[in-house]
Write an enzyme that holds these catalytic residues in place. Sequence first.
Site, PDB file in Angstrom:
ATOM      1  N   LYS A 231      -1.887  -9.918   8.606  1.00 35.89           N
ATOM      2  CA  LYS A 231      -2.830 -10.992   8.958  1.00 35.89           C
ATOM      3  C   LYS A 231      -3.667 -10.618  10.184  1.00 35.89           C
ATOM      4  O   LYS A 231      -4.879 -10.725  10.181  1.00 35.89           O
ATOM      5  CB  LYS A 231      -2.070 -12.295   9.248  1.00 35.89           C
ATOM      6  N   THR A 232      -2.977 -10.177  11.218  1.00 41.09           N
ATOM      7  CA  THR A 232      -3.681  -9.830  12.445  1.00 41.09           C
ATOM      8  C   THR A 232      -4.578  -8.616  12.207  1.00 41.09           C
ATOM      9  O   THR A 232      -5.705  -8.555  12.691  1.00 41.09           O
ATOM     10  CB  THR A 232      -2.671  -9.552  13.574  1.00 41.09           C
TER      11      THR A 232
ATOM     12  N   ASP B 266      -6.083 -16.428  15.082  1.00 41.33           N
ATOM     13  CA  ASP B 266      -4.767 -15.864  14.727  1.00 41.33           C
ATOM     14  C   ASP B 266      -3.676 -16.890  15.060  1.00 41.33           C
ATOM     15  O   ASP B 266      -3.886 -17.759  15.909  1.00 41.33           O
ATOM     16  CB  ASP B 266      -4.529 -14.579  15.538  1.00 41.33           C
ATOM     17  N   GLU B 267      -2.531 -16.806  14.411  1.00 45.65           N
ATOM     18  CA  GLU B 267      -1.388 -17.701  14.700  1.00 45.65           C
ATOM     19  C   GLU B 267      -1.803 -19.173  14.596  1.00 45.65           C
ATOM     20  O   GLU B 267      -1.450 -19.994  15.445  1.00 45.65           O
ATOM     21  CB  GLU B 267      -0.820 -17.424  16.105  1.00 45.65           C
TER      22      GLU B 267
ATOM     23  N   GLN C  52       6.391 -19.395  10.628  1.00 47.45           N
ATOM     24  CA  GLN C  52       6.548 -18.932  12.006  1.00 47.45           C
ATOM     25  C   GLN C  52       6.063 -19.950  13.028  1.00 47.45           C
ATOM     26  O   GLN C  52       5.740 -19.599  14.161  1.00 47.45           O
ATOM     27  CB  GLN C  52       5.783 -17.617  12.205  1.00 47.45           C
TER      28      GLN C  52
ATOM     29  N   ARG D 176      10.507  -9.096  13.257  1.00 44.62           N
ATOM     30  CA  ARG D 176       9.908  -8.192  14.244  1.00 44.62           C
ATOM     31  C   ARG D 176      10.376  -6.764  14.021  1.00 44.62           C
ATOM     32  O   ARG D 176       9.777  -5.812  14.490  1.00 44.62           O
ATOM     33  CB  ARG D 176      10.296  -8.581  15.688  1.00 44.62           C
TER      34      ARG D 176
HETATM   35  P1  ATP Z   1       2.984 -11.465  12.012  1.00 43.69           P
HETATM   36  O1  ATP Z   1       3.148 -12.553  11.002  1.00 43.69           O
HETATM   37  O2  ATP Z   1       4.279 -10.988  12.534  1.00 43.69           O
HETATM   38  O3  ATP Z   1       1.970 -11.801  13.042  1.00 43.69           O
HETATM   39  P2  ATP Z   1       0.956  -9.991  10.611  1.00 43.69           P
HETATM   40  O4  ATP Z   1       0.851 -10.584   9.277  1.00 43.69           O
HETATM   41  O5  ATP Z   1      -0.074 -10.350  11.610  1.00 43.69           O
HETATM   42  O6  ATP Z   1       2.414 -10.220  11.188  1.00 43.69           O
HETATM   43  P3  ATP Z   1       0.245  -7.303  11.283  1.00 43.69           P
HETATM   44  O7  ATP Z   1       0.824  -7.275  12.625  1.00 43.69           O
HETATM   45  O8  ATP Z   1      -1.232  -7.412  11.149  1.00 43.69           O
HETATM   46  O9  ATP Z   1       0.962  -8.428  10.409  1.00 43.69           O
HETATM   47  O10 ATP Z   1       0.693  -6.043  10.470  1.00 43.69           O
HETATM   48  C1  ATP Z   1       2.035  -5.604  10.475  1.00 43.69           C
HETATM   49  C2  ATP Z   1       2.093  -4.087  10.531  1.00 43.69           C
HETATM   50  O11 ATP Z   1       1.660  -3.554   9.301  1.00 43.69           O
HETATM   51  C3  ATP Z   1       1.175  -3.505  11.573  1.00 43.69           C
HETATM   52  O12 ATP Z   1       1.785  -2.361  12.124  1.00 43.69           O
HETATM   53  C4  ATP Z   1      -0.050  -3.121  10.782  1.00 43.69           C
HETATM   54  O13 ATP Z   1      -0.784  -2.106  11.388  1.00 43.69           O
HETATM   55  C5  ATP Z   1       0.569  -2.681   9.480  1.00 43.69           C
HETATM   56  N1  ATP Z   1      -0.342  -2.843   8.337  1.00 43.69           N
HETATM   57  C6  ATP Z   1      -0.879  -3.979   7.879  1.00 43.69           C
HETATM   58  N2  ATP Z   1      -1.642  -3.767   6.786  1.00 43.69           N
HETATM   59  C7  ATP Z   1      -1.564  -2.441   6.529  1.00 43.69           C
HETATM   60  C8  ATP Z   1      -2.125  -1.585   5.535  1.00 43.69           C
HETATM   61  N3  ATP Z   1      -2.912  -2.035   4.582  1.00 43.69           N
HETATM   62  N4  ATP Z   1      -1.818  -0.285   5.613  1.00 43.69           N
HETATM   63  C9  ATP Z   1      -1.017   0.198   6.579  1.00 43.69           C
HETATM   64  N5  ATP Z   1      -0.455  -0.541   7.539  1.00 43.69           N
HETATM   65  C10 ATP Z   1      -0.731  -1.852   7.531  1.00 43.69           C
HETATM   66 MG    MG Z   2       0.090 -11.318  13.474  1.00 41.01          MG
END
Ligand code: ATP
Ligand code: MG
Length: 756
Positions: free
Chosen positions: A42-43, A228-229, A263, A619
Amino acid sequence: MPDAAPAASLDTLLEGLNDPQKAAVVHGDGPLLVLAGAGSGKTRVLTHRIAYLVRTGQARPGEILAITFTNKAAQEMRERVGLLLGHSTRAMWVMTFHAACVRILRSEAPRLGYTRQFTIYDTSDSRRLVKRCLDELDVDAKRFTPAAVLNQISDAKNKLRDPEAYKQLQGSYYEQTIASVYERYQQQLHSMNAMDFDDLLNNVVACLELFPEVRARYQATFRHILVDEYQDTNHAQYRLLQLLAGKAGESPQNLMVVGDDGQSVYSFRGADIGNILNFQKDFPNAVQIKLEQNYRSTQNILSAANAVIGHNRNQIPKTLWTDQGEGDVIVVRELEDEHAEARYVVGEIERLVDEGVSRAEIAIFYRTNAQSRVMEDTLVRREIAYQVIGGTKFYERAEVKDAVAYLTILGNGQDVVSFTRVANSPRRGIGQTSLSRVINHASTMGIPVWEAAEDPMGVPGLGTAAVKALGRFMDTMNGLRAKMDEGIPVGDLLEAVLHETGYLDALEAERTIEAQGRKENLEELIEVAREFDHATAQDPGLDDTVDVFLQQISLVADADTREDDEGLVTLMTLHNAKGLEYPIVYLIGVEEGVFPHSRSIEEGTLEEERRLMYVGVTRAMRSLTLTHARRRAVFGGAPNYGLPSRFVAELPTDLVDRQGTASGWGAANVAAGAPRPRAVSSWGASGRSGGGGGGGGWGGGGEATPSYRTGDDVVHAAFGDGVVTGMQPGGMVTVRFAKDGSERTLLAEHAPMQKA
Ligand code: ATP
Ligand code: MG
């Protein structure tokens, strides 16, 4: 070929993203909701979308408002976007809600009757002002503590209720009183050209609501808003976004929000999970995109997380999968007490570092701040560099310093700094001026400040009230000093200090979560003192125990945690861990009453607590260890006997390794405070006594809990012959009894049962 370069860049921006991620990045105009589980990107998608919007010319950098939850997250996002774009992101608004509001108000505040140079009050400033209002209104200071009142006011503000609205809403005397304090507080803030944290948001909302031209201007400025969040936004923040995004049909509503209802962990600060759940109702044109591939964790970690969150009723079901392979199972370790827990975790960290793991890859999470202390002590002792994120190191916390200052002044009546620190903490009517008079008098006369304070009548210029207050205070202090001179254990002395000076009562009266945390830290400090007493008990020759104690803790407090090539182990509370990731994660104190926190059990907010567990588990990238202790002294005094957390029981057994746990499956234990069933001892239970001295029987064979396996024949004192049909986490065993065919789940350790 001017087009070639951007096209190539665009490819890189989308490279490696999966289809729904791409769809979110290239989404055109209109509201967009990305509701997806942890680690699904997402981020990352949000970050790439910002770069994409700029790169494709859909937005100039200055037209982007990206909201993150913390300043640290904002910084990281800005850096990433900068890397993706290869040019400056200075014009971009990548920041927290508060920072964005300050920036808006620096130009718009005059419309609301403030100058552009308005002051921002932090929490302690605000509390002081509330105190003044309480005094002016002659409100019963016992019933209405500044912190508690401020809490109510803040809560009202988060819901966008001004004093007028609040007044109309409230009924009881308590609430009416708060309403009038709120009104006065708000008037005074305004008259002092000051805003508190909540005002920052609310004033921007007011500005946008009251002045259509301002609204139009910011709507035009922020062509794209990304948040975000989003699950942790409160009502005021929600309203702000609504105003900035404009109305459907009139504005493109380029609002992208990303989040995970699973979350949402800040409802106690007014976050409203309804904001994310109702997004599509509020923005009927919204496109929703789901992300289902997790890129962060191994399958085992993910499955564990999914299983945990699956126990919540009010959760939008989500699929998450990963192609990173199963990975290691989740390690669950039961330890004797919090010290054994810390030794275990630190021992593991040493082993990993030996094997070449960087300390920076390792994080330790806990539910409450106070839990970091034992871990910090152990890390310091083993010389492992660490950092505490989003919190202060234990010995640097204000309440811990206060308590230490009390002990210090008891031993050293000349210590003006300590005296100044404690004389009016908690507030007891000894103001700054009176205090200066006492100190000046002491230095003029060349006597210890203690001595000057003991004779307040002799201090020139002291008012009657101050003389009285000081007299009372010094009576208390003299009583405490007498106790110290008698040589009572330091733990008892500290406890007496905190009780008799009214320090704990004052915290109690605040009735805030922060005050609760401070109380827990103090209880933890008492525990430090008890450990010290225990360690020095064999040393009858030891004089000045308080001094030795203070020296000892000052060494820990000053321990240099220099950063070096191997990085720092990171410690933080679960709340602070949101959004972050670490290859190796330890989650400590996974016990009933600790996590889930006893408060959440009492208040029925277990689902939020479980979401916090989900945050914690997700995490971890490749290794996750949970620890729980059979005995923990977190709450001062008598040890607590902890059942392993229900969240441990919610992990699928096949994903968990409990081997090597001192007591194997015999983990479950009676609830804190409940009497131990004594009758069971002859049935092969551990033979521990209720008083806490025990533990010797654990894992020592012989008397230890029998370890059952499915299929074992057993005989139970009441139900007779039976057969084990299953093992449950948390030390439970399911048995089918021959006599009546009933199936019962029993605590393996305590059931009066043996293998046949
Ligand atoms: P959270 O809910 O914990 O905030 P999130 O959904 O925001 O998580 P991110 O932090 O954006 O998730 O991504 C999680 C990890 O996966 C990060 O290290 C990110 O760089 C990696 N990632 C996400 N998408 C890809 C992708 N398409 N290819 C490779 N790595 C990815
Ligand atoms: Mg995130």
